[in-house]
Design a protein around this motif. Structure first.
Motif, PDB file in Angstrom:
ATOM      1  N   ARG A   7     -11.890  27.228  63.854  1.00 54.03           N
ATOM      2  CA  ARG A   7     -11.624  27.134  65.294  1.00 54.03           C
ATOM      3  C   ARG A   7     -10.162  27.414  65.621  1.00 54.03           C
TER       4      ARG A   7
ATOM      5  N   ARG B 137      -6.717  29.649  66.058  1.00 53.25           N
ATOM      6  CA  ARG B 137      -6.466  30.998  66.535  1.00 53.25           C
ATOM      7  C   ARG B 137      -6.273  31.904  65.322  1.00 53.25           C
ATOM      8  N   LYS B 138      -7.010  32.991  65.273  1.00 56.67           N
ATOM      9  CA  LYS B 138      -6.918  33.922  64.155  1.00 56.67           C
ATOM     10  C   LYS B 138      -6.146  35.155  64.589  1.00 56.67           C
ATOM     11  N   VAL B 139      -5.051  35.418  63.889  1.00 61.68           N
ATOM     12  CA  VAL B 139      -4.165  36.512  64.271  1.00 61.68           C
ATOM     13  C   VAL B 139      -4.044  37.492  63.108  1.00 61.68           C
TER      14      VAL B 139
ATOM     15  N   GLN C 110     -10.927  42.828  65.817  1.00 62.97           N
ATOM     16  CA  GLN C 110     -11.435  41.844  66.771  1.00 62.97           C
ATOM     17  C   GLN C 110     -12.932  41.607  66.574  1.00 62.97           C
TER      18      GLN C 110
ATOM     19  N   GLY D  88     -13.632  39.066  63.995  1.00 59.83           N
ATOM     20  CA  GLY D  88     -13.429  37.669  64.367  1.00 59.83           C
ATOM     21  C   GLY D  88     -12.010  37.296  64.687  1.00 59.83           C
ATOM     22  N   PHE D  89     -11.064  38.249  64.645  1.00 60.54           N
ATOM     23  CA  PHE D  89      -9.679  37.929  64.987  1.00 60.54           C
ATOM     24  C   PHE D  89      -9.517  37.838  66.500  1.00 60.54           C
ATOM     25  N   ASP D  90      -8.771  36.817  66.912  1.00 62.70           N
ATOM     26  CA  ASP D  90      -8.523  36.612  68.341  1.00 62.70           C
ATOM     27  C   ASP D  90      -7.423  37.520  68.865  1.00 62.70           C
ATOM     28  N   ALA D  91      -6.514  37.915  67.977  1.00 62.70           N
ATOM     29  CA  ALA D  91      -5.393  38.757  68.392  1.00 62.70           C
ATOM     30  C   ALA D  91      -5.005  39.684  67.254  1.00 62.70           C
TER      31      ALA D  91
ATOM     32  N   TYR E 160       1.712  31.738  68.886  1.00 65.52           N
ATOM     33  CA  TYR E 160       0.336  31.253  68.840  1.00 65.52           C
ATOM     34  C   TYR E 160       0.214  29.819  68.332  1.00 65.52           C
TER      35      TYR E 160
ATOM     36  N   ALA F  21      -2.066  28.249  63.927  1.00 63.92           N
ATOM     37  CA  ALA F  21      -2.741  29.548  63.930  1.00 63.92           C
ATOM     38  C   ALA F  21      -2.943  30.058  62.507  1.00 63.92           C
TER      39      ALA F  21
END
Length: 576
Positions: A72, A74-76, A100, A103-106, A174, A178
């Motif tokens: 859960r 943040r995945k960067v 993305q 599954g990466f958020d950024a 982040y 993160a």
């Protein structure tokens, strides 16, 4: 930590890894190699140059992949700017979309971290704090200096690499919780992230591993929707190109800076050239230089873990420069508040060096009793015979890895075997032309080797077995052959060598044995005939004796009967 695995079954004793390893951090023993982790600088050359693909990267990314899917946090994804050379300029935004979808958020470009490093390099240069300054963007260069040129460690720029600088920026952006994953074509970045004091990066995945991840998830970049980056592009994206760092630093210095008069700007690529430069610095012949150093030829765009795609890294790298020059709307991200300081300490490799007497003793064991015997051919993987002798002393190499010596021994043994063997040995090629014959065969044919070699075998011997061997590509088993024109009988076998297309015949002369056997058989026959004659004569005599004995016995019987009657009956014949 172990990063390079060697598959023993594939290792073919070619010494290619030793030849390309700039620091010889490879141990050869029991017919296979082992990478010595404490001596390795993780340049990846042994992996890229192994002709049998016996070496592979050990980097378990399963935990990172699971965290990207399930965490859960943040995945960067932080992308080294060399991604364009690995995946293509046209896929610049598609790779963001692909990450993305994983599954990466950024997704962010590490070129912004490179720009912060450029600014720090420029500041140090203008401050006149250092004599020479060696860039620290390439971890393999840093490891090389720490391990093998520890006295030059102070000449390394004590500045974070672009990866670490970007990681610090992403932590602030982040949050400390993160999950930050760095992607690069580099092996040494994995170790840099692991040993970093600041630990801004949670893990490193190579571009080759990313490419395989895409395949496993059925993601095709050409069909992938374009994504977006969380930061503006930076002109420092030229970092991964050869001379890119120098160009970027010069561009970020004031035009009237005294740095241009004081410092020379040097770019060096490839571990061999980097080592030679470091040796020059160690000997005090280089001063006032800003040195961009990379162990990869072509710099980072040609890293060892770039994916196996149709993109040529050099030409694609040039396209990347053109792309950046054409972008007039670059707005550099302000990273001036970052703490880019870094502490790099010496970490010398501890190796025991033998004395001169020991070195000479080791060399003498392979026939190198004088300096003139040292060919320094490099076939064993070491630069000189002395270097190999030192490696033998350190248990990193085996004594008989010297190919010229072993070749000489093999040739000597072969020559001695051919010379002293009483058997006739003849080798022919696919055209049945003699390629080699030993001394015994020359005596048999009553010709010299030069007179025999090159001529067809049928000029000398029956070619049947030779033709069968090369024609059917098989061995002809041992059997007896008589060459009446040569006056010999031999036990002959022909061995076919498929690699060279040669048929080698071994003829063991059994002429004397055959003659002796024939003589014995003749003697036996004569003896049998003599015995039969004696038996026949004895039978004749016996029969004659028997016949005579038979007549005499009958007469004797009649006479004795008469005498008996005379005595018993007094001549009256029993009538009285």
């Amino acid at each position: 930590m172990k990063y390079i695995n060697v598959a023993e079954a594939n290792c073919k004793n070619c010494y290619k890894c030793l030849k390309v390893c700039p620091v010889k951090s490879i141990k050869y023993s029991d017919n296979h190699v082992e990478v010595l982790e404490n001596e390795c600088i993780l340049c990846g050359r042994c992996i890229r140059n192994c002709p049998q693909h016996a070496k592979s990267l050990v980097n378990d990314i399963s935990g990172l992949k699971q965290a990207v899917r399930e965490s859960r946090r943040r995945k960067v994804a932080a992308l080294a700017p060399s991604y364009i050379a690995s995946f293509g300029t046209e896929n610049r935004f598609r790779i963001a979309g692909a990450l993305q979808s994983l599954g990466f958020d950024a997704v962010e470009e590490t070129s912004v971290g490179a720009h912060a490093v450029t600014k720090e390099y420029a500041r140090i240069l203008e401050s006149d704090e250092m004599d020479n300054m060696i860039t620290t963007c390439c971890p393999s260069v840093v490891f090389l200096v720490q391990k093998y040129f520890p006295k030059l460690t102070p000449q390394l720029a004590q500045v974070l690499s672009p990866m670490e600088a970007h990681g610090e920026f992403l932590r602030r952006k982040y949050g400390d919780d993160a999950l930050i994953v760095f992607f690069a074509p580099c092996i040494s970045k994995i170790e840099e992230a692991r040993v970093s004091e600041k630990r801004y990066i949670d893990g490193v995945i190579t571009f080759k591993q990313l490419s395989r991840w895409f395949v496993k998830e059925d993601i095709e970049l050409e069909k992938c929707a374009e994504g977006y980056f969380g930061n503006d592009p930076s002109s420092s994206a030229i970092y991964p190109i050869f001379e890119g760092i120098v160009k970027d630093v010069r561009a970020n210095l004031p035009e009237d800076s005294h740095v241009f008069n004081k410092y020379n700007f040097i770019s060096v690529q490839g571990a061999k050239d980097v080592i030679e430069l470091l040796e020059e610095i160690s000997e005090g012949r280089i001063h006032n230089c800003f040195i961009e150093a990379s162990t990869c030829y072509g710099s980072c765009i040609n890293g060892p873990e770039k994916p196996d795609t149709e993109y040529h890294p050099i030409s694609t790298g040039i396209d990347m420069m053109r792309y950046l020059r054409a972008d007039k709307d670059i707005r550099e991200t302000d990273l001036s508040s970052l703490d880019l300081s870094r502490r790099i300490l010496p970490d010398p490799v501890k190796e025991e060096i033998p004395d001169e007497e020991t070195i000479r003793s080791i060399l003498a064991q392979i026939g190198k009793t004088q300096p003139s015997h040292e060919l320094n051919c490099g076939s064993c993987g070491y630069r000189t015979c002395r270097d190999k002798a030192i490696a033998v002393y350190q248990n990193k190499a085996e004594l008989y890895m010297c190919l010229p010596y072993m070749s000489q021994i093999s040739e000597t043994l072969a020559n001695v075997t051919l010379s002293v063997s009483p058997d006739y040995i003849i080798a022919v090629d696919r055209d049945l032309r003699v390629k080699e014959c030993n001394l015994a065969a020359q005596h048999l044919l009553k010709m010299t080797k030069n007179e025999v070699v090159g001529r067809r075998i049928d000029e000398f011997l029956d070619p049947l077995d030779f033709a069968l061997a090369v024609g059917e590509e098989r061995n002809v088993p041992l059997h007896k052959v008589s060459y009446n024109e040569r006056g010999i009988t031999v036990n002959q076998t022909v061995i076919y060598i498929p690699e060279q297309g040669l048929a080698i015949a071994f003829l063991h002369d059994v002429t004397r044995q055959e003659q002796e056997t024939e003589s014995i058989n003749k003697l036996k026959l004569e003896t049998m005939e003599m015995a039969q004659n004696v038996i026949d004569k004895q039978m004749t005599v016996a029969q004659e004796i028997a016949s005579l004995l038979g007549e005499t016995t009958a007469e004797t019987k009649v006479t004795l009967t008469k005498l008996k009657d005379l005595i018993v009956y007094d001549g009256n014949n029993g009538n009285g």
